[in-house]
Write an enzyme that holds these catalytic residues in place. Structure first.
Site, PDB file in Angstrom:
ATOM      1  N   ALA A 181       0.794  -1.233   0.000  1.00  0.00           N
ATOM      2  CA  ALA A 181       0.000   0.000   0.000  1.00  0.00           C
ATOM      3  C   ALA A 181       0.824   1.280   0.000  1.00  0.00           C
ATOM      4  O   ALA A 181       0.265   2.368   0.138  1.00  0.00           O
ATOM      5  CB  ALA A 181      -0.996   0.040   1.165  1.00  0.00           C
ATOM      6  N   ALA A 182       2.139   1.175  -0.188  1.00  0.00           N
ATOM      7  CA  ALA A 182       2.941   2.404  -0.254  1.00  0.00           C
ATOM      8  C   ALA A 182       2.528   3.249  -1.455  1.00  0.00           C
ATOM      9  O   ALA A 182       2.401   4.474  -1.357  1.00  0.00           O
ATOM     10  CB  ALA A 182       4.424   2.059  -0.325  1.00  0.00           C
ATOM     11  N   GLY A 183       2.325   2.605  -2.595  1.00  0.00           N
ATOM     12  CA  GLY A 183       1.878   3.339  -3.775  1.00  0.00           C
ATOM     13  C   GLY A 183       0.501   3.940  -3.591  1.00  0.00           C
ATOM     14  O   GLY A 183       0.241   5.077  -4.009  1.00  0.00           O
ATOM     15  N   ASP A 184      -0.401   3.198  -2.945  1.00  0.00           N
ATOM     16  CA  ASP A 184      -1.740   3.720  -2.670  1.00  0.00           C
ATOM     17  C   ASP A 184      -1.669   4.915  -1.721  1.00  0.00           C
ATOM     18  O   ASP A 184      -2.429   5.882  -1.863  1.00  0.00           O
ATOM     19  CB  ASP A 184      -2.617   2.631  -2.051  1.00  0.00           C
ATOM     20  CG  ASP A 184      -2.847   1.455  -2.988  1.00  0.00           C
ATOM     21  OD1 ASP A 184      -2.830   1.665  -4.220  1.00  0.00           O
ATOM     22  OD2 ASP A 184      -3.030   0.334  -2.491  1.00  0.00           O
TER      23      ASP A 184
END
Length: 312
Positions: A258-261
């Site tokens: 979820a880093a990109g999210d």
């Protein structure tokens, strides 16, 4: 204080089944893992939660999605409501299971994900039409590709026609029609997704020149603004003033899920608050750097109050 504009996120909601492993198992291998957790996730819901937590005020985020009529569905809806996300257009589909993601996370913080779409596959263009009044109120509309392609294309067409800021995270990676790409305000792929959009099969882009070549091809197609996320290498962005590089914030990664999210949520929240593109990218990167220090999808997404002020 500037008024925070409304954000509508259209996309997937999953329950993440997360297993910590020392390394990724080889085909046919049984590998003893560590801690197991069930954590709310799905790219759509993650981005909605990130927008909500990173906004200046509560209650400015809404979601359009589908859940199953199972126990996971009830838990996932409760997670949205806990963040004051409007779930009026989150539909429960009778007889279907909610989406599930099986996620393995190794000791280096890297992850491997397998998806079962469940009720996410039931999100139809008719659901988008039913939410036209909601979309009309939005300043920014955010989408990904974990929903049926026909529904994504219909939603982009509708939001673009209304003059909204349309943000697409083209994940999972796949090729997309030129007509769709031309309707976006911001395209935000990682390097694998960016390469696939222009017909390349490389898993990574080795240096800035390769990234810039992909960006140039996307601009030739008609993409207005492109932000290629490069993990620890930062963000390569094609904005109104040309291509700029934004260095990643220092981080000690435990889990990159979820880093990109989180980056997208921070970027969109800042845009909706009236920040410049450059400031929004910086804010998204600070949020993403904070997220990788914690385990899980929505459990890793920081609140605005958790972030250190930007360096001068």
């Amino acid at each position: 204080m500037r008024k925070q504009q409304m954000i509508v996120v259209i996309g997937s909601i999953n329950m993440d089944l997360v297993m910590r492993v020392p390394r990724m198992p080889h085909p046919g291998e049984t590998l003893s893992g560590g801690v197991f957790q069930t954590i709310p996730g799905g790219k759509g819901a993650n981005q909605a939660v990130a927008c909500a937590r990173l906004s200046r005020q509560r209650g400015n985020v809404a979601m359009i999605a589908c859940l199953g009529d199972d126990a996971f569905g009830a838990q996932l809806r409760a997670a949205l409501r806990h963040e004051a996300i409007d779930d009026t257009h989150v539909h429960t589909i009778a007889g279907m299971s909610s989406g599930v993601a099986a996620i393995s996370v190794d000791d280096n913080g890297q992850n491997s994900i397998a998806l079962a779409a469940g009720a996410n596959a039931a999100l139809l263009p008719a659901h988008i039409d039913a939410a036209q009044d909601l979309i009309a109120q939005a300043h920014v509309v955010v989408l990904q590709l974990e929903s049926p392609m026909a529904t994504v294309a219909h939603a982009i067409r509708l939001a673009h026609g209304m003059g909204k800021i349309v943000v697409l995270n083209p994940a999972p990676a796949q090729t997309l029609p030129t007509t769709l790409l031309r309707q976006l305000t911001y395209l935000i792929p990682n390097e694998i997704e960016a390469a696939m959009l222009v017909g390349q099969t490389a898993t990574t882009l080795e240096d800035d020149s390769e990234v810039d070549a992909v960006i140039a091809r996307l601009r030739e197609i008609g993409c207005a603004r492109i932000l290629v996320t490069l993990g620890a290498k930062g963000v390569r962005a094609a904005l109104a003033n040309g291509i700029q590089h934004f260095t990643a914030q220092p981080a000690n990664p435990i889990d990159t899920t979820a880093a990109g999210d989180t980056f997208i949520g921070g970027f969109v929240a800042a845009l909706a608050d009236g920040e410049s593109e450059e400031a929004a990218i910086d804010f998204g990167q600070r949020a993403a750097a904070s997220s990788v220090a914690r385990v899980g999808a929505q459990t890793s997404i920081p609140y605005r109050r958790d972030l250190l002020p930007a360096a001068n």
